[in-house]
Motif scaffolding. Structure first.
Motif, PDB file in Angstrom:
ATOM      1  N   ASP A 118      43.050  10.765  31.676  1.00 23.77           N
ATOM      2  CA  ASP A 118      43.677  10.749  33.579  1.00 23.77           C
ATOM      3  C   ASP A 118      43.752   9.808  34.313  1.00 23.77           C
ATOM      4  OD1 ASP A 118      43.138  13.382  32.913  1.00 23.77           O
ATOM      5  OD2 ASP A 118      40.955  13.405  34.152  1.00 23.77           O
ATOM      6  N   ILE A 119      43.375   8.360  34.309  1.00 24.53           N
ATOM      7  CA  ILE A 119      43.410   7.092  34.536  1.00 24.53           C
ATOM      8  C   ILE A 119      44.680   7.164  33.780  1.00 24.53           C
ATOM      9  CG2 ILE A 119      42.974   4.838  34.708  1.00 24.53           C
ATOM     10  CD1 ILE A 119      39.912   5.782  34.448  1.00 24.53           C
ATOM     11  N   VAL A 120      45.382   6.967  32.481  1.00 18.84           N
ATOM     12  CA  VAL A 120      45.924   6.575  32.494  1.00 18.84           C
ATOM     13  C   VAL A 120      47.785   6.881  32.322  1.00 18.84           C
ATOM     14  CG1 VAL A 120      45.749   5.216  29.767  1.00 18.84           C
ATOM     15  CG2 VAL A 120      45.826   6.990  29.726  1.00 18.84           C
ATOM     16  N   SER A 121      47.865   7.920  33.037  1.00 19.70           N
ATOM     17  CA  SER A 121      47.998   8.989  32.951  1.00 19.70           C
ATOM     18  C   SER A 121      48.657   9.101  34.881  1.00 19.70           C
ATOM     19  CB  SER A 121      48.877  10.738  32.910  1.00 19.70           C
ATOM     20  OG  SER A 121      47.341  11.059  33.395  1.00 19.70           O
ATOM     21  N   SER A 122      48.002   8.297  35.281  1.00 16.85           N
ATOM     22  CA  SER A 122      48.060   8.199  36.838  1.00 16.85           C
ATOM     23  C   SER A 122      48.129   9.296  37.246  1.00 16.85           C
ATOM     24  CB  SER A 122      49.918   7.626  37.164  1.00 16.85           C
ATOM     25  OG  SER A 122      50.165   6.551  36.494  1.00 16.85           O
ATOM     26  N   GLY A 123      46.800  10.360  36.540  1.00 10.01           N
ATOM     27  CA  GLY A 123      46.897  12.454  36.999  1.00 10.01           C
ATOM     28  C   GLY A 123      48.069  12.538  36.873  1.00 10.01           C
ATOM     29  N   GLY A 124      48.833  12.617  35.724  1.00  9.39           N
ATOM     30  CA  GLY A 124      50.086  13.618  35.332  1.00  9.39           C
ATOM     31  C   GLY A 124      51.075  12.865  35.951  1.00  9.39           C
ATOM     32  N   ARG A 125      51.757  11.952  36.422  1.00  6.37           N
ATOM     33  CA  ARG A 125      52.375  11.934  37.370  1.00  6.37           C
ATOM     34  C   ARG A 125      53.581  11.280  36.665  1.00  6.37           C
ATOM     35  NH1 ARG A 125      50.481   8.823  42.903  1.00  6.37           N
ATOM     36  NH2 ARG A 125      49.405   8.465  41.509  1.00  6.37           N
ATOM     37  N   THR A 193      59.915  -5.773  20.839  1.00  3.11           N
ATOM     38  CA  THR A 193      59.645  -4.652  21.103  1.00  3.11           C
ATOM     39  C   THR A 193      59.457  -4.276  22.465  1.00  3.11           C
ATOM     40  OG1 THR A 193      57.870  -4.237  19.739  1.00  3.11           O
ATOM     41  CG2 THR A 193      59.366  -2.730  18.854  1.00  3.11           C
ATOM     42  N   ASN A 194      58.960  -5.042  22.669  1.00  2.83           N
ATOM     43  CA  ASN A 194      58.679  -5.696  23.783  1.00  2.83           C
ATOM     44  C   ASN A 194      59.979  -6.134  25.368  1.00  2.83           C
ATOM     45  OD1 ASN A 194      55.873  -4.238  25.602  1.00  2.83           O
ATOM     46  ND2 ASN A 194      55.316  -5.525  23.706  1.00  2.83           N
ATOM     47  N   ASN A 195      60.540  -6.840  24.445  1.00  5.28           N
ATOM     48  CA  ASN A 195      61.508  -7.250  25.122  1.00  5.28           C
ATOM     49  C   ASN A 195      62.772  -6.736  25.083  1.00  5.28           C
ATOM     50  OD1 ASN A 195      60.079 -10.196  25.150  1.00  5.28           O
ATOM     51  ND2 ASN A 195      61.480 -11.374  23.333  1.00  5.28           N
ATOM     52  N   VAL A 196      62.738  -6.371  23.972  1.00  6.40           N
ATOM     53  CA  VAL A 196      63.794  -5.104  23.638  1.00  6.40           C
ATOM     54  C   VAL A 196      63.702  -4.215  25.310  1.00  6.40           C
ATOM     55  CG1 VAL A 196      64.883  -3.010  22.891  1.00  6.40           C
ATOM     56  CG2 VAL A 196      64.679  -5.612  21.469  1.00  6.40           C
ATOM     57  N   ILE A 197      62.444  -3.536  25.245  1.00  8.96           N
ATOM     58  CA  ILE A 197      62.218  -2.366  26.265  1.00  8.96           C
ATOM     59  C   ILE A 197      62.231  -3.272  27.750  1.00  8.96           C
ATOM     60  CG2 ILE A 197      60.680  -0.371  27.196  1.00  8.96           C
ATOM     61  CD1 ILE A 197      62.329  -0.103  24.761  1.00  8.96           C
ATOM     62  N   ALA A 198      61.407  -4.435  27.319  1.00 11.67           N
ATOM     63  CA  ALA A 198      61.755  -4.976  28.638  1.00 11.67           C
ATOM     64  C   ALA A 198      62.792  -4.898  29.264  1.00 11.67           C
ATOM     65  CB  ALA A 198      60.675  -6.356  29.038  1.00 11.67           C
ATOM     66  N   ARG A 199      64.255  -5.265  28.864  1.00 18.65           N
ATOM     67  CA  ARG A 199      65.295  -5.675  29.415  1.00 18.65           C
ATOM     68  C   ARG A 199      66.370  -4.622  29.457  1.00 18.65           C
ATOM     69  NH1 ARG A 199      67.800 -10.157  24.932  1.00 18.65           N
ATOM     70  NH2 ARG A 199      69.565  -9.941  26.319  1.00 18.65           N
ATOM     71  N   ALA A 200      65.430  -3.725  28.827  1.00 19.61           N
ATOM     72  CA  ALA A 200      66.344  -2.447  29.095  1.00 19.61           C
ATOM     73  C   ALA A 200      65.790  -1.504  30.068  1.00 19.61           C
ATOM     74  CB  ALA A 200      66.117  -1.266  27.555  1.00 19.61           C
ATOM     75  N   ALA A 201      64.620  -1.940  30.017  1.00 18.09           N
ATOM     76  CA  ALA A 201      63.771  -1.456  31.918  1.00 18.09           C
ATOM     77  C   ALA A 201      64.447  -2.309  33.150  1.00 18.09           C
ATOM     78  CB  ALA A 201      62.535  -0.957  31.767  1.00 18.09           C
ATOM     79  N   VAL A 255      48.756  -3.554  35.465  1.00 19.88           N
ATOM     80  CA  VAL A 255      50.157  -2.757  34.627  1.00 19.88           C
ATOM     81  C   VAL A 255      50.296  -2.049  36.264  1.00 19.88           C
ATOM     82  CG1 VAL A 255      50.852  -1.321  34.229  1.00 19.88           C
ATOM     83  CG2 VAL A 255      49.149  -2.778  32.800  1.00 19.88           C
ATOM     84  N   GLN A 256      49.771  -2.064  36.755  1.00 22.24           N
ATOM     85  CA  GLN A 256      50.809  -0.827  37.819  1.00 22.24           C
ATOM     86  C   GLN A 256      51.290  -1.692  38.971  1.00 22.24           C
ATOM     87  OE1 GLN A 256      52.483   1.928  37.986  1.00 22.24           O
ATOM     88  NE2 GLN A 256      50.863   2.147  35.931  1.00 22.24           N
ATOM     89  N   ARG A 257      50.711  -3.416  39.373  1.00 26.85           N
ATOM     90  CA  ARG A 257      50.586  -3.925  40.244  1.00 26.85           C
ATOM     91  C   ARG A 257      52.091  -4.265  39.782  1.00 26.85           C
ATOM     92  NH1 ARG A 257      45.526  -4.833  41.690  1.00 26.85           N
ATOM     93  NH2 ARG A 257      45.101  -6.171  40.054  1.00 26.85           N
ATOM     94  N   VAL A 311      56.639   6.442  35.201  1.00 18.66           N
ATOM     95  CA  VAL A 311      57.330   6.726  34.418  1.00 18.66           C
ATOM     96  C   VAL A 311      57.685   5.612  33.323  1.00 18.66           C
ATOM     97  CG1 VAL A 311      59.865   7.669  33.424  1.00 18.66           C
ATOM     98  CG2 VAL A 311      58.230   8.995  35.556  1.00 18.66           C
ATOM     99  N   ILE A 312      57.756   4.659  33.837  1.00 17.34           N
ATOM    100  CA  ILE A 312      58.892   3.507  33.566  1.00 17.34           C
ATOM    101  C   ILE A 312      56.738   2.799  32.030  1.00 17.34           C
ATOM    102  CG2 ILE A 312      59.106   1.305  33.833  1.00 17.34           C
ATOM    103  CD1 ILE A 312      60.834   1.558  35.255  1.00 17.34           C
ATOM    104  N   PHE A 313      55.632   3.095  32.705  1.00 17.38           N
ATOM    105  CA  PHE A 313      54.991   2.612  31.987  1.00 17.38           C
ATOM    106  C   PHE A 313      54.307   3.239  30.487  1.00 17.38           C
ATOM    107  CE2 PHE A 313      49.942   4.186  31.164  1.00 17.38           C
ATOM    108  CZ  PHE A 313      49.560   3.218  31.038  1.00 17.38           C
ATOM    109  N   ASP A 314      54.377   5.173  30.614  1.00 17.86           N
ATOM    110  CA  ASP A 314      54.831   5.503  29.923  1.00 17.86           C
ATOM    111  C   ASP A 314      55.857   5.712  28.463  1.00 17.86           C
ATOM    112  OD1 ASP A 314      52.598   7.161  30.589  1.00 17.86           O
ATOM    113  OD2 ASP A 314      53.867   9.010  30.868  1.00 17.86           O
ATOM    114  N   ILE A 315      56.517   5.015  28.990  1.00 15.28           N
ATOM    115  CA  ILE A 315      58.103   4.827  28.479  1.00 15.28           C
ATOM    116  C   ILE A 315      57.708   3.136  27.447  1.00 15.28           C
ATOM    117  CG2 ILE A 315      60.558   4.112  28.331  1.00 15.28           C
ATOM    118  CD1 ILE A 315      61.218   6.601  30.138  1.00 15.28           C
ATOM    119  N   PHE A 316      56.900   3.170  28.468  1.00 11.53           N
ATOM    120  CA  PHE A 316      56.946   1.279  27.437  1.00 11.53           C
ATOM    121  C   PHE A 316      55.586   1.868  26.670  1.00 11.53           C
ATOM    122  CE2 PHE A 316      58.664  -2.149  30.524  1.00 11.53           C
ATOM    123  CZ  PHE A 316      58.613  -3.559  29.747  1.00 11.53           C
ATOM    124  N   GLY A 317      55.001   1.787  27.035  1.00  7.80           N
ATOM    125  CA  GLY A 317      53.685   2.988  25.521  1.00  7.80           C
ATOM    126  C   GLY A 317      54.277   3.473  24.815  1.00  7.80           C
TER     127      GLY A 317
END
Ligand code: HEM
Length: 525
Positions: A118-125, A193-201, A255-257, A311-317
């Motif tokens: 529930d915490i990592v899903s930001s309450g399903g948002r 992989t983080n650089n790729v997604i960070a640059r894509a995002a 992470v959210q900050r 959503v960005i957090f989810d895609i990263f993860g």
């Protein structure tokens, strides 16, 4: 006190602390629990309070997906276990997976909840853990149509090539150092992989990337569903003893900050950007896309900054560690199986020729690499990075003749499905890419009989499978084209530690350190 991870020690402490309650629980059990008349799936015998957990930890050091596979061989393809106070149905064969993911796709299209999830899903948002419904439908559409659009995939393609070139340069540097330096393969791949997604995002690299990665890694190990708070969600004693929920909450907040800062900076930088003009440009990154949708305000659930961040957090993860872990496992398996490594290397070098002029093997060069593709499939069969796929039952239903009550959490053991001897033979544990050829050339990433489900299946199946597999192919093809790889000190392949660390994503227990020797000259980028 470290009480959070499932281990014999933590269970023992918990058992002692609760023994005094045992008598009362037993009395209640003997006086007869309510018999609903439901025909529930079979399962191992349970102890009061800890349920079936002792079967997973006593006398075994196996991670949960392996221990559950072993249990399923005794109790059947559909098995009911009680993990602490949480009943879970475990799905362990292709036939059972078929009934859950295909026959009853809609019924099992939601995700379970739990204290850490529930915490990592930001309450399903966000998207990955969002409950089935309108919000999920909208976010999935945004992901497929906007985030993974042909234009974005094209954009990401050039980012991938750029990052692969950087990886090759850093490996080349290590290989020419005197004495030759070892390469921490896992660390380099996570970075890539983080650089790729960070640059894509976000267009550029995330300035707080180190902190961001640290928190993501911490959360991954705590959110596998086997922390004590997830096993005993109603127990105040466990909440008091365990730091898992607090740790996840703190990591998630950090992470959210970081994400919040990035979103704010972007909003301040481009407050009046003409969204239509931006959309027409090829350099629109994922954040631009999401902020444009926020501005257009045409969605039924407005994309608030909180939802964008979730959503960005989810895609990263979802996108980074899964891809990096698969490449690392593939390298480990190829090193451990010199015959397969030789075949994969020969194929890449023969198909691309010795005089490959570009500095990076590109996706356009990959179409003929059949053996490499089979090696990747075999890696995903033996090491699905998400071995336990979490779903929940939305309404009372029947699976394989058993009743599954509404609300029951279901875990599809993708690892067990890939080990099923009825489909994969008695030597299913062996790394043998050729088996995919023997099963037919059409044997693809998605198979109709559900015997290969590293990306899940049905309406919640992974939307990033194509992006993931093309990235894995690209990185491996380059690593094998330009370098020969060996265990430092010439150690035998059998000495490689193939142990696992369980979390939401399963990774190698020890970092994979290898020595690289340049096989051909890497031209300047
Ligand atoms: C080797 C790499 C990957 C593996 C093994 C993998 C595996 C999975 C699995 C098993 C699921 C759950 C599917 C289900 O419930 O049936 C999933 C969901 C998801 N994956 Fe992946 N994934 C990978 C890479 C990616 C990438 C690159 C993205 C990039 C966008 C991505 C985005 C997602 C999303 C958004 C979901 C949630 C879908 C939903 O709940 O509707 N994944 N993935």
């Amino acid at each position: 006190m470290e009480m959070d991870q499932l281990s014999p020690g933590s269970l023992f402490s918990l058992a002692v602390a609760t023994t005094i309650l045992l008598w009362f629980v037993l009395r209640q059990a003997l006086s007869g629990g309510k018999d609903t008349g439901a025909k529930l799936p079979p399962g191992p015998w349970n102890l009061p309070i800890i349920g079936s957990l002792h079967h997973l930890v006593i006398g075994t050091r196996l991670p949960p997906h392996r221990a559950l596979l072993r249990l399923s061989r005794r109790h059947g393809p559909l098995m009911l276990v009680r993990l602490g106070e949480v009943p879970k149905v475990i799905v362990s064969t292709p036939e059972a997976a078929m009934e859950v993911l295909k026959t009853n796709d809609l019924t099992f299209a939601t995700r379970p909840s739990g204290p850490t999830l529930d915490i990592v899903s930001s309450g399903g948002r966000g998207l990955v853990f969002a409950p089935y419904g309108e919000h999920w439908r909208q976010m999935r559409k945004v992901c497929v149509v906007e985030v993974l659009s042909a234009r974005q995939v094209r954009r990401i393609e050039s980012i991938k090539q750029d990052e692969v070139a950087r990886l090759l340069e850093s490996v080349a540097e290590a290989s020419t150092a005197s004495p030759a330096a070892t390469v921490d393969v896992g660390e380099r791949l996570v970075r890539l992989t983080n650089n790729v997604i960070a640059r894509a995002a976000f267009g550029g690299e995330c300035r707080q990337q180190e902190a961001y990665l640290r928190e993501l890694a911490r959360m991954s190990t705590l959110v596998g569903g086997f922390s004590l708070v997830d096993l005993f969600p109603s127990s105040r004693l466990v909440r008091w003893l365990s730091s898992a929920a607090g740790d996840v909450r703190r990591s998630h907040a950090r992470v959210q900050r970081i994400l919040g800062d990035i979103i704010r900076e972007r909003q301040e930088k481009k407050p009046n950007a003409d969204s239509a003009a931006a959309a027409a440009r090829d350099d629109e990154d994922l954040l631009d896309v999401l902020l444009r949708l926020h501005k257009e305000d045409a969605l039924s659930f407005p994309l608030t900054p909180e939802i964008i961040s979730a959503v960005i957090f989810d895609i990263f993860g979802a996108a980074t560690d899964t891809t990096a872990a698969t490449i690392e496992w593939a390298m480990a398996e190829l090193i451990g199986n010199p015959h397969a490594m030789a075949k994969a290397k020969l194929e890449v070098r023969q198909r691309l020729g010795v005089h490959h002029r570009r500095s990076v093997v590109t996706s356009a060069d990959l179409s003929d690499l059949h053996y490499l593709r089979m090696a990747i499939k075999e890696t995903l069969r033996l090491h699905p990075p998400i071995p336990m796929i979490n779903r929940a039952c939305q309404e009372d239903c029947q699976v394989m003749g058993y009743d599954i009550p509404k609300g029951t959490a279901v875990m599809i053991n993708a690892f067990a499905v890939g080990m099923d001897p009825a489909h994969w033979g008695e030597e299913a544990v062996e790394f043998r890419p050729e088996r995919f050829e023997e099963m037919g050339t059409e044997y693809g990433w998605q198979v109709p009989q559900m015997e290969f489900i590293p990306f899940g299946a049905g309406r919640r199946q992974c939307p990033g499978a194509l992006l993931a597999t093309t990235t894995i192919e690209l990185v491996l093809a380059n690593l094998l084209y330009y370098f020969d790889w060996a265990i430092p000190g010439g150690a035998a392949p059998e000495t490689l530690d193939m142990g696992e660390v369980f979390g939401i994503i399963v990774r190698t227990r020890s970092s994979l350190f290898l020595q690289a020797v340049a096989a051909c000259h890497l031209q300047d980028h």
